[in-house]
Design an enzyme around this catalytic site. Structure first.
Site, PDB file in Angstrom:
ATOM      1  N   ILE A 289     -32.672 -47.281 -17.832  1.00 27.00           N
ATOM      2  CA  ILE A 289     -31.909 -46.976 -19.040  1.00 27.00           C
ATOM      3  C   ILE A 289     -30.787 -46.040 -18.621  1.00 27.00           C
ATOM      4  CG2 ILE A 289     -33.730 -47.394 -20.732  1.00 27.00           C
ATOM      5  CD1 ILE A 289     -34.371 -44.466 -20.801  1.00 27.00           C
ATOM      6  N   ASP A 290     -29.711 -46.039 -19.372  1.00 24.06           N
ATOM      7  CA  ASP A 290     -28.528 -45.265 -18.995  1.00 24.06           C
ATOM      8  C   ASP A 290     -28.820 -43.769 -18.934  1.00 24.06           C
ATOM      9  OD1 ASP A 290     -27.045 -47.622 -18.962  1.00 24.06           O
ATOM     10  OD2 ASP A 290     -26.499 -47.432 -21.070  1.00 24.06           O
ATOM     11  N   MET A 291     -28.002 -43.058 -18.186  1.00 21.70           N
ATOM     12  CA  MET A 291     -28.172 -41.618 -18.015  1.00 21.70           C
ATOM     13  C   MET A 291     -28.292 -40.905 -19.360  1.00 21.70           C
ATOM     14  SD  MET A 291     -25.685 -38.877 -16.052  1.00 21.70           S
ATOM     15  CE  MET A 291     -24.333 -38.988 -17.224  1.00 21.70           C
TER      16      MET A 291
ATOM     17  N   THR B  44     -29.087 -42.151 -22.271  1.00 21.90           N
ATOM     18  CA  THR B  44     -30.068 -42.738 -23.170  1.00 21.90           C
ATOM     19  C   THR B  44     -31.414 -42.116 -22.829  1.00 21.90           C
ATOM     20  OG1 THR B  44     -28.873 -44.840 -23.320  1.00 21.90           O
ATOM     21  CG2 THR B  44     -31.204 -44.875 -23.909  1.00 21.90           C
TER      22      THR B  44
ATOM     23  N   ARG C  93     -25.342 -51.021 -26.527  1.00 25.54           N
ATOM     24  CA  ARG C  93     -24.066 -50.333 -26.744  1.00 25.54           C
ATOM     25  C   ARG C  93     -22.925 -51.341 -26.941  1.00 25.54           C
ATOM     26  NH1 ARG C  93     -23.889 -46.452 -21.617  1.00 25.54           N
ATOM     27  NH2 ARG C  93     -21.964 -45.701 -22.614  1.00 25.54           N
TER      28      ARG C  93
END
Length: 304
Positions: free
Chosen positions: A137-139, A141, A238
């Site tokens: 998962i993104d930084m 998130t 997103r």
């Protein structure tokens, strides 16, 4: 070095070779591809070419991907919010702001650094930089991630992701008032042709499906939503929410400049469910959004 090849397809006729190669190498930017060409690592029918070479149908591109810079991944005593752990799998609640694995510019302070300090047994399938990492998962998130502690578990979890049997549910706060209660976004994702650092809905992109459901609408033109992933593409929620006109609050890459004050996109991985790789038992975990996310919801409530 890794050597790959590709036969130029009819739809690629006349396209610049750096653009074609960038689309074939999801983790490589167009500038990286151009550096490979400059270093004569890219050939067409065994002949070196230039970046402005226009592809010819039926020709064969071969290219060498240089070995990545070797980073020494050091275990670091970083606190982890571990939701579940046994000899096969570990489920962790990743905080917002933490990068999942080391990369250029993020050599320390990552989830992998913390995991290596916490346990000695992590799967090695993804190499030295991504031990145990099955998905990301993104930084910015927050939320649930599953980690494989051995190669057998890793293969099982990856297969479940491919078969779309893993349950992944997120909560998000978006700009705008979504009028319908539920919806599905089925739109292919790929690199944004105008900005290689971003993803976008593009013709010929990878199949991507996001289901969403309204949790609460706020009078000041914001909506709290639940998003369920059917596929797991880079930045999927997103990009999909921005594509239908409801970008995430605080999203520095896909959201509007004028947004609510929030450190990164308002997105949290709330629910994670999968079949245990050894026992076959269905396991499902849920964690509430972090305090800053809840505070933002309270602020919206007061503003309504």
């Amino acid at each position: 070095m890794t050597v790959l090849s590709h036969t130029i397809q009819p739809e690629e006729q006349g396209m610049r070779i750096d653009k074609v190669l960038a689309s074939l190498n999801e983790d490589a930017s167009r500038s990286q591809v151009q550096s490979w060409i400059k270093d004569q690592l890219v050939k067409v029918d065994d002949e070196p070419i230039k970046s402005n070479y226009k592809c010819q149908k039926g020709a064969t591109i071969t290219w060498e991907i240089p070995e990545p810079e070797v980073l020494d991944v050091i275990p670091e005593n970083i606190p982890l919010d571990i939701i579940y752990e046994d000899s096969d799998v570990l489920v962790v609640n990743k905080p917002r702001g933490m990068v999942v694995h080391p990369s250029a510019g993020h050599g320390s302070g990552t989830l992998v650094n913390a995991l290596m300090y916490h346990c000695n047994d992590l799967s090695g399938i993804n190499g030295i930089l991504r031990p145990g990492i099955v998905h990301r998962i993104d930084m910015d998130t927050s939320g649930l991630l599953m980690v494989a502690k051995n190669d057998k578990a890793h293969v099982s979890l990856v297969d479940q992701l491919k078969e779309k049997t893993v349950k992944r549910s997120y909560e998000a706060i978006v700009h705008g008032t979504i009028s319908h209660e539920v919806g599905t976004i089925d739109a292919p994702l790929g690199r944004d042709p105008k900005d290689r650092q971003k993803m976008a809905v593009v013709d010929g992109g990878k199949h991507a499906v996001t289901h969403f459901e309204v949790i609460k609408r706020f009078e000041n033109d914001f909506t709290h939503v639940k998003c369920v992933l059917e596929t797991g593409r880079t930045h999927q929620i997103r990009v999909h929410m921005q594509y239908i006109g409801f970008p995430l609050v605080g999203d520095p890459k896909y959201g509007p400049r004028k947004t609510l004050e929030f450190d990164g996109q308002a997105l949290h991985a709330t629910v994670l469910g999968f079949e245990h790789p050894t026992t076959g038992e269905w396991m499902e975990f849920e964690v509430a959004p972090p305090e800053d996310f809840e505070n933002l919801l309270e602020k919206l409530e007061k503003m309504s």
